[in-house]
Design a protein around this motif. Sequence first.
Motif, PDB file in Angstrom:
ATOM      1  N   PHE A  43       0.885  -1.231  -0.088  1.00  0.00           N
ATOM      2  CA  PHE A  43      -0.183  -0.052   0.108  1.00  0.00           C
ATOM      3  C   PHE A  43       0.928   1.340  -0.076  1.00  0.00           C
ATOM      4  N   THR A  44       0.353   2.353  -0.572  1.00  0.00           N
ATOM      5  CA  THR A  44       0.914   3.520  -0.699  1.00  0.00           C
ATOM      6  C   THR A  44      -0.107   4.489  -1.075  1.00  0.00           C
ATOM      7  N   ALA A  45      -0.038   5.580  -0.299  1.00  0.00           N
ATOM      8  CA  ALA A  45      -1.198   6.727  -0.605  1.00  0.00           C
ATOM      9  C   ALA A  45      -0.703   7.601  -1.634  1.00  0.00           C
ATOM     10  N   ASP A  46      -1.551   8.049  -2.580  1.00  0.00           N
ATOM     11  CA  ASP A  46      -1.098   8.789  -3.751  1.00  0.00           C
ATOM     12  C   ASP A  46      -2.010   9.955  -3.773  1.00  0.00           C
ATOM     13  N   HIS A  47      -1.418  11.148  -4.098  1.00  0.00           N
ATOM     14  CA  HIS A  47      -2.134  12.369  -4.558  1.00  0.00           C
ATOM     15  C   HIS A  47      -2.575  12.301  -5.667  1.00  0.00           C
ATOM     16  N   PRO A  48      -3.978  12.448  -5.760  1.00  0.00           N
ATOM     17  CA  PRO A  48      -4.494  12.363  -7.356  1.00  0.00           C
ATOM     18  C   PRO A  48      -3.997  13.222  -8.427  1.00  0.00           C
ATOM     19  N   ASP A  49      -3.875  14.786  -7.925  1.00  0.00           N
ATOM     20  CA  ASP A  49      -3.436  15.489  -8.570  1.00  0.00           C
ATOM     21  C   ASP A  49      -1.943  15.830  -8.155  1.00  0.00           C
ATOM     22  N   ALA A  50      -0.877  15.288  -9.079  1.00  0.00           N
ATOM     23  CA  ALA A  50       0.335  15.232  -8.676  1.00  0.00           C
ATOM     24  C   ALA A  50       0.869  16.872  -8.206  1.00  0.00           C
ATOM     25  N   VAL A  51       1.533  16.732  -7.289  1.00  0.00           N
ATOM     26  CA  VAL A  51       2.158  17.766  -6.527  1.00  0.00           C
ATOM     27  C   VAL A  51       3.144  18.625  -7.778  1.00  0.00           C
ATOM     28  N   ASN A  52       3.738  17.750  -8.225  1.00  0.00           N
ATOM     29  CA  ASN A  52       4.617  18.684  -9.345  1.00  0.00           C
ATOM     30  C   ASN A  52       3.950  19.115 -10.394  1.00  0.00           C
ATOM     31  N   ASN A  53       2.548  18.635 -10.811  1.00  0.00           N
ATOM     32  CA  ASN A  53       1.748  19.282 -11.672  1.00  0.00           C
ATOM     33  C   ASN A  53       0.946  20.366 -11.176  1.00  0.00           C
ATOM     34  N   GLY A  54       1.125  20.733  -9.768  1.00  0.00           N
ATOM     35  CA  GLY A  54       0.361  21.751  -9.326  1.00  0.00           C
ATOM     36  C   GLY A  54      -0.492  21.538  -8.253  1.00  0.00           C
TER      37      GLY A  54
END
Length: 89
Positions: free
Chosen positions: A47-58
């Motif tokens: 398991f890992t938690a993902d940011h749906p809107d990538a931090v690198n993409n704003g």
Amino acid sequence: MTSSIRNGKGHRAYRRKQQRLRREGRDCAWCGKPIDYTLPATHAMSFTADHPDAVNNGGHLYAQDLDPMHRRCNSIKSDSAAPTIRPPG
């Protein structure tokens, strides 16, 4: 040195959201298959938690909900656009 606030992994809000995902036991948001939440963190299907809107993409670190993913799926997704859910099987 990267601060814990900048990378988000040391922030309490991130940790709380991550623990909530563990308790919910949801399937992977990328591939749709079940996640074995008992695997060690270094395992490709853990398991890992993902940011749906990538931090690198704003995307925002704290203002968004997290999605559960396999470590491998999260690596494949990287900081690309929103995932397309694929049916299991």
